[in-house]
Design a protein around this motif. Structure first.
Motif, PDB file in Angstrom:
ATOM      1  N   GLU A  54       0.835  -1.206   0.000  1.00  0.00           N
ATOM      2  CA  GLU A  54       0.000   0.000   0.000  1.00  0.00           C
ATOM      3  C   GLU A  54       0.871   1.257   0.000  1.00  0.00           C
ATOM      4  N   ARG A  55       1.898   1.249   0.843  1.00  0.00           N
ATOM      5  CA  ARG A  55       2.796   2.402   0.872  1.00  0.00           C
ATOM      6  C   ARG A  55       3.495   2.588  -0.473  1.00  0.00           C
TER       7      ARG A  55
ATOM      8  N   GLU B 162       2.340   1.624  -3.360  1.00  0.00           N
ATOM      9  CA  GLU B 162       1.336   2.100  -4.314  1.00  0.00           C
ATOM     10  C   GLU B 162       1.056   3.589  -4.100  1.00  0.00           C
ATOM     11  N   GLU B 163       1.025   4.017  -2.831  1.00  0.00           N
ATOM     12  CA  GLU B 163       0.831   5.444  -2.545  1.00  0.00           C
ATOM     13  C   GLU B 163       2.003   6.262  -3.104  1.00  0.00           C
ATOM     14  N   LYS B 164       3.222   5.734  -2.904  1.00  0.00           N
ATOM     15  CA  LYS B 164       4.399   6.413  -3.436  1.00  0.00           C
ATOM     16  C   LYS B 164       4.335   6.481  -4.962  1.00  0.00           C
TER      17      LYS B 164
ATOM     18  N   GLU C 218       1.603   6.454  -6.777  1.00  0.00           N
ATOM     19  CA  GLU C 218       0.570   7.435  -7.137  1.00  0.00           C
ATOM     20  C   GLU C 218       1.110   8.867  -6.982  1.00  0.00           C
ATOM     21  N   LEU C 219       1.811   9.117  -5.855  1.00  0.00           N
ATOM     22  CA  LEU C 219       2.407  10.429  -5.644  1.00  0.00           C
ATOM     23  C   LEU C 219       3.426  10.746  -6.735  1.00  0.00           C
TER      24      LEU C 219
END
Length: 114
Positions: A6-7, A9-11, A13-14
């Motif tokens: 998840e982290r 994927e967040e990175k 996306e960012l």
């Protein structure tokens, strides 16, 4: 692992959103660069036109200065001629006066002889 995923994927996306922002910024900079290039070309054209105008004006100035010098020399020559003619006129007037005086004297002598 799911949290790491998840982290990550967040990175991702960012990072993808930053990439989109940077791509947009790059397009804006590219457009600005194109505008600056067009402005530079126009400025270069104006500069060439101004250089040509300056060259033309300098040529006209030199011609005008030459005409002015010629006119000044002509005025000086004409002034000398006027002065000479005035002197000649004064001499002729004196001669005329002398002739008139001589005639008056001759008339007086003729009258006295009679």
């Amino acid at each position: 692992m799911e949290q790491d995923l998840e982290r990550s994927e967040e990175k991702v996306e960012l990072s993808e959103s930053k990439i989109v922002e940077l791509e947009e910024e790059l397009r804006v900079v590219g457009n600005n660069l194109k505008s600056l290039e067009v402005s530079e070309e126009k400025a270069n054209q104006r500069e060439e036109e101004y250089k040509n105008q300056i060259k033309t004006l300098n040529t006209r100035l030199k011609e005008a200065e030459a005409r002015a010098e010629f006119a000044e020399r002509s005025v000086q020559k004409l002034q000398k001629e006027v002065d000479r003619l005035e002197d000649e006129l004064v001499l002729e007037k004196e001669k005329y006066k002398d002739i008139g005086d001589d005639l008056d004297t001759a008339f007086v002598e003729l009258i006295l002889k009679e």
